[in-house]
Every structure is written in C-alpha cells, then in structure tokens.
Design a protein around this motif. Structure first.
Motif, PDB file in Angstrom:
ATOM      1  N   UNK A 236       0.862  -1.175   0.000  1.00 56.30           N
ATOM      2  CA  UNK A 236       0.000   0.000   0.000  1.00 56.30           C
ATOM      3  C   UNK A 236       0.903   1.230   0.000  1.00 56.30           C
ATOM      4  N   UNK A 237       0.814   2.046  -1.040  1.00 57.53           N
ATOM      5  CA  UNK A 237       1.657   3.238  -1.163  1.00 57.53           C
ATOM      6  C   UNK A 237       0.809   4.479  -0.916  1.00 57.53           C
ATOM      7  N   UNK A 238       1.263   5.317   0.013  1.00 58.24           N
ATOM      8  CA  UNK A 238       0.471   6.469   0.453  1.00 58.24           C
ATOM      9  C   UNK A 238       1.247   7.754   0.198  1.00 58.24           C
ATOM     10  N   UNK A 239       0.613   8.688  -0.531  1.00 58.89           N
ATOM     11  CA  UNK A 239       1.221  10.001  -0.780  1.00 58.89           C
ATOM     12  C   UNK A 239       1.169  10.814   0.514  1.00 58.89           C
ATOM     13  N   UNK A 240       2.370  11.159   1.026  1.00 55.50           N
ATOM     14  CA  UNK A 240       2.472  11.791   2.346  1.00 55.50           C
ATOM     15  C   UNK A 240       2.967  13.237   2.262  1.00 55.50           C
ATOM     16  N   UNK A 241       3.358  13.689   1.065  1.00 55.51           N
ATOM     17  CA  UNK A 241       3.965  15.012   0.956  1.00 55.51           C
ATOM     18  C   UNK A 241       3.040  16.133   1.393  1.00 55.51           C
ATOM     19  N   UNK A 242       1.781  16.130   0.951  1.00 54.03           N
ATOM     20  CA  UNK A 242       0.851  17.191   1.337  1.00 54.03           C
ATOM     21  C   UNK A 242       0.519  17.144   2.820  1.00 54.03           C
ATOM     22  N   UNK A 375      -5.526   7.740   3.324  1.00 52.83           N
ATOM     23  CA  UNK A 375      -6.150   6.506   2.853  1.00 52.83           C
ATOM     24  C   UNK A 375      -6.710   6.651   1.447  1.00 52.83           C
ATOM     25  N   UNK A 376      -7.316   7.810   1.154  1.00 48.93           N
ATOM     26  CA  UNK A 376      -7.934   7.991  -0.159  1.00 48.93           C
ATOM     27  C   UNK A 376      -6.893   8.093  -1.269  1.00 48.93           C
ATOM     28  N   UNK A 377      -5.679   8.453  -0.935  1.00 52.90           N
ATOM     29  CA  UNK A 377      -4.616   8.544  -1.942  1.00 52.90           C
ATOM     30  C   UNK A 377      -3.766   7.304  -2.055  1.00 52.90           C
ATOM     31  N   UNK A 378      -4.244   6.192  -1.518  1.00 49.19           N
ATOM     32  CA  UNK A 378      -3.450   4.964  -1.495  1.00 49.19           C
ATOM     33  C   UNK A 378      -3.576   4.192  -2.803  1.00 49.19           C
TER      34      UNK A 378
END
Length: 403
Positions: A236-242, A375-378
């Motif tokens: 599961x890859x999650x965008x964390x930058x924002x 979660x929604x960006x996973x």
C-alpha cells in the motif's frame, strides 16, 4: 535419489498445535517448489518428505527451500526398506563415486520398536562403508556424513544435510502491517517478523507530489524480494507530501519529525483495521536517529491503538546491515532515492519530546481529515511468488474490503 527429507525444530515443540504448524509448513513448501519437479509433499513422523522427479532441478529446489521458514535442515535421500541389509546396500549406493578420507554414520530412529538401536545401525553401516572405501571413521569432523533415518514404514539414507532458515512457518503467526521505506532497516524488520510466522502486508509513505518516485520503485523491488518468503504480498503506497506540508504550516520545527511519525502510525492503524492486521511493524532501532530516542519512541507509539512491534530495537546499524546483506535487500536499499523522511526535516529536531507536547502541537491539525486524505490517496501493488501475477490497483484503501 528421489526424496528430500526435511527436518523442523521449533515446530516440533508445539505439542497440541503441531499438526497445524506442520500442515502450514507443508503447504508453504509445496507452493514455493511449484514447477521444480516436485511430485508430492507428505508428513512423516518428526519430518516432512518431498517426492521429486528424477529430472528435478535440485539446485533450484535447494535454493528455494532456503526461503521456507520453519525448516531446520534438509537433505537429498534414498528411500529403502527397513531391513539392515537394505539400509547398508543403499548407503553403499549413496557413496558410490565419491572421494572422501573420513566419514561418519549418524542414525535416527523415529520407530523405537525397530530391533536394532541407533548405535548398532551406525556401526553395521559404517563397517560396510569402511570395507568398501578404506576411509577412516571420524565422528567429530568427517568429510562425509551419512545420515540414516528409520521410520515406522520406511527408511532413508541421505548425504549432505543442509541448514534451513529456521523460524516458524509463515501463516501461523497472524497478519502484521509493516511500514517499509527504501532504507536498510525496515525490510530487515519485516523479514524478522516473517521468520516468526507472520504474514506481512506493507505500507510505504512517499513524498509525492514534492519528490520523484525513486523511493516507490525501490520499495517495489524490496517487497518483490520479500515475497519469496510468504508467496503473496500487498504493498500500500500512500502520498504523504501534502500531509507533511500541513504539519510544517502548523507546527514548530523541532516537533515536526515526531509528528510525521505519529501521523504515519495513525494512517497505518486505520489501514490495518481495514485489512485485518493485528499489529504494526517498524524498523526502529533505539538511539539510531533523533526520532528513535526512548522518549520520542514512547510519544510516537502513543498515536496507535495497535501493538507496535520493533524487531530491530536492540540491534545496531552494523548488525542490521549484515542481515540485510544476507537476505539480499542491502544492495537495493543503498541505491539513492528521495525519501519522505528527508522532506521538510528541521536541522535540530526534538530528541526528548513528551506526549503532552505532542498533543499541544497537534491542536491546529485536523487529524481525522489527514487520515482520510492518506487513505484515499493509497495505491496497491500485489506480488506472487513464484511469479504468476503482479499488478497495481489504484482503488482507494478506504474502499477496500476487510479481509
């Protein structure tokens, strides 16, 4: 040689649960040896027997057995009848064509009702080998060890017993969610949990949209490698930058690193609930970096309701790196990348933060909205070993069913 005899150690200590552990180990062996010339995997008293075709690829089979946790050792073997004459004749066939100056015969009886005791069997077989080869007997450091195993319905003669990886069969210890970066530590932490019988799902926090995808590509390679130990993996890859940017805008510099970690655990906690994982796993090692002091680790752990497992906590970097080299992840991990742990990092982070300070610093943040955003960006990648499929699924984790 048409059998492989597999021994287990820790599994044998499970008493009432042994059958379930042995059954899982047999399933794992059968799955990992698919398409290598294996005909059958069956249980025998205190061991597992693998039936192989005459043209089976022994080198590939042996390589793959190193990836099956729960195996103490294994060897190629000749099956024979339970008569001492047949056992002796089979031993002479086994050594035919081999050159050795010394040898030992080691006998195990799973059937204690067999009329000859183990030392007597070893002496009879050893005497025949010595007469045939003139080699010396060396019980302590032989050039060749001949292993005789007497079971209730059959006997085996084997050579060159090879060590297995030990541990417990994957699938006996429940499911964990392992936080994995592109670094050295977290893949080793995941490996150590797999070796204790857990199945692992993986979650990777990356710095998009502020960083490139190099860390994501590395993690795909790491998870692909680790999948050989458990047959199937999900990443599961999650965008964390924002999310990091929101923390930067609202929180004092020294507290940001710890709050990044707390937010990762909150998102991982929510993801774990959806996938049925019972614990989180990290690659933290006490004192290695600023966020891994005892005080900061306590503050980070307070953000999750699940058990937080840290299998590397007492290891130093040299020990972790050595294990990474042994399991094959080190060369991948040292490739340069852009890791979210390097994004928006203050020069002097707090090293002894308190829970009260963390709660106060988080007051301006909409924690629930940030968890939903993560979660929604996973995105999800799935891997199989042996490789029969590998694909990406861009559905949001929030919509994923509980399994």
């Amino acid at each position: 040689m048409n059998r492989i005899v597999v021994h287990y150690h820790e599994v044998a200590l499970k008493r009432g649960n042994r059958r379930a552990f042995v059954g899982q180990l047999m399933d794992n062996i059968g799955a990992v040896l698919r398409s290598t010339g294996v005909k059958r995997v069956r249980s025998a008293p205190g061991r597992i027997v693998i039936h192989i075709k005459q043209d089976a690829d022994w080198a590939e089979i042996s390589r793959r057995l190193q990836w099956v946790f729960g195996i103490a050792n294994y060897s190629l073997a000749w099956r024979t009848r339970r008569r001492i004459e047949d056992i002796t004749a089979t031993a002479l066939i086994a050594i035919d064509g081999r050159q050795f100056a010394s040898f030992a015969v080691r006998t195990r009886r799973a059937d204690k009702g067999f009329p000859l005791q183990s030392p007597v069997i070893s002496r009879i077989v050893g005497s025949a080998i010595q007469d045939h080869t003139r080699a010396a007997v060396d019980l302590d450091h032989p050039e060749l060890a001949v292993n005789v195993e007497v079971l209730p319905r059959e006997a085996f003669v084997g050579l060159e017993r090879l060590p297995g990886p030990g541990g417990l069969p994957v699938g006996t210890g429940g499911t964990v969610l392992s936080l994995i970066s592109g670094g050295i530590d977290s893949p080793v932490a995941a490996y150590r949990m797999l070796r204790r019988g857990c199945r692992a799902e993986f979650v990777h926090f990356h710095g998009a949209p502020y960083q490139d995808r190099s860390s994501r590509d590395k993690v795909v390679e790491l998870v692909r490698l680790l999948t050989r130990y458990q047959r199937h993996s999900r990443l599961h890859s999650i965008a964390f930058g924002d999310i990091q940017r929101q923390i930067v805008a609202a929180v004092r510099r020294p507290f940001r690193v710890v709050l990044y970690r707390r937010m990762m655990l909150r998102i991982a906690d929510a993801l774990a609930e959806r996938i049925g994982a019972r614990a989180l796993v990290t690659g933290e090692s006490l004192g290695q970096v600023a966020s891994q002091t005892l005080e900061n680790m306590t503050v980070v752990e307070e953000a999750t309701s699940l058990p937080l497992l840290r299998p590397l906590v007492g290891m130093d970097k040299a020990e972790i790196s050595a294990q990474a080299e042994r399991i094959g992840t080190y060369d991948i991990s040292i490739q340069p990348d852009q890791d979210c742990c390097q994004l928006f990092v203050p020069r002097h982070p707090a090293i002894r933060m308190t829970v009260e300070e963390a709660h106060a610093a988080e007051q301006p943040l909409d924690i629930a909205a940030m968890i939903r955003q993560g979660l929604e960006g996973t995105t999800v990648n799935e891997f199989d070993f042996p490789a029969s499929r590998e694909y990406s699924d861009h559905r949001a984790a929030a919509a994923a069913p509980v399994v």
